[in-house]
Design an enzyme around this catalytic site. Structure first.
Site: not given
Ligand code: E4P
Length: 293
Positions: A113
């Site tokens: 990522k």
């Molecule tokens: C996933 O890859 C993301 O980091 C995650 O869904 C973020 O979620 P949030 O906005 O609830 O922190």
């Protein structure tokens, strides 16, 4: 068990292998997993270390992260485990790439990522040239998604882009519109980028992701457990998404924009206030795992 498996792959959004195991028992499968620094900071073993007064060095933090993804890796299907590099506003593309190369070697099904910033996209571009699978996170606009598409055109593997639905909803914008818009834009493309709906807060987000036929959705345990408790209802064929906030207020529409996917990625506007805030939050959460609570 979920007998009627949707076409959309379901990933667990978390940082605790016990949660992944629990969801696998409930659904009968887990297609993949996404992690991020905030979720890792909440991992019970890491909390235990910090609560017992331990101070983790950056190296120890990395070891713990590796341990977590190595435990999760064999539990999930071919959507893989997304592992996030450490990136603040000074981290260069080359530094992100070095971390990505190392993390990619941790498990056989890793997706790395990178944040949807100029340096993050450069790192992604260099990664796909090296055969590293990538997931571009913190995507909040259609032009960022266009840049992801054009920066990774050479990838031999599917590339994931993670539009954050809930964080747009949180500021009064209809996050699901962003998913619709990216899907429409990519329909004229070559299909190399998969939409991974992220920041999912409720069952309506999940159902609308299914109804739209997005390739992947990453869902917190709590939402999946709620779905299981209701015996896995699926959206009806005439499912209509109601764009309202958690308090019932109407969400503002995000209009579709026509974009030329043959342009260079650097020509798109890739700045977004929520991407900046997201990086600040991930840095703060990452740092919180490096000191005693
Ligand atoms: C996933 O890859 C993301 O980091 C995650 O869904 C973020 O979620 P949030 O906005 O609830 O922190």
């Amino acid at each position: 068990m979920l007998t009627n498996k949707p076409k959309t792959r379901i990933l667990v959004d978390g940082g605790d292998p016990n949660e992944t195991r629990r969801i696998k028992d409930l659904l009968g499968f887990v297609d993949g997993q996404t992690t991020n620094p905030s979720l890792i900071a909440k991992n019970p073993e890491i909390r235990h270390l910090l609560d017992s007064g331990q101070v983790l060095s950056a190296e120890q933090e990395k070891d713990e992260y590796r341990k977590i993804v190595r435990t999760i890796s064999p539990m999930v299907g071919d959507a893989g485990v997304s592992i996030e590099v450490f990136a603040d506003f000074n981290t260069t593309a080359q530094q992100m790439l070095s971390q990505g190369e190392e993390m990619f070697s941790w498990i056989p099904n890793a997706y790395i990522k990178y944040p949807c910033t100029h340096e993050g996209l450069r790192a992604a571009q260099m990664s796909v040239e090296r055969g590293i699978r990538v997931n571009i996170t913190l995507c909040f606009s259609q032009s960022q998604a266009a840049a992801v598409y054009t920066a990774t055109r050479e990838s031999k593997h599917p590339v994931y882009v993670s539009p954050f639905v809930g964080r747009l909803d949180d500021r009064g914008e209809n996050g699901m519109n962003l998913i619709e818009n990216i899907k429409k834009m990519y329909a004229s493309g070559d299909g190399h980028v998969y939409i991974l709906a992220a920041s999912i807060r409720n069952l309506d987000h999940l159902f609308y992701s299914f109804a739209l036929g997005v390739e992947l959705v990453t869902v917190p345990t709590k939402v999946l457990e709620n779905w299981a408790a209701q015996n896995f209802p699926m959206p009806a064929s005439n499912f209509s998404y109601k764009p309202v906030s958690s308090t019932g207020a109407a969400l503002k529409s995000i209009p579709y924009e026509t974009m030329d996917l043959s342009r260079s990625w650097e020509s798109f506007d890739i700045s977004h206030e929520l991407t900046t805030r997201g990086i600040e939050k991930f840095v703060a959460d990452y740092q919180s795992t490096l000191r005693a609570a």
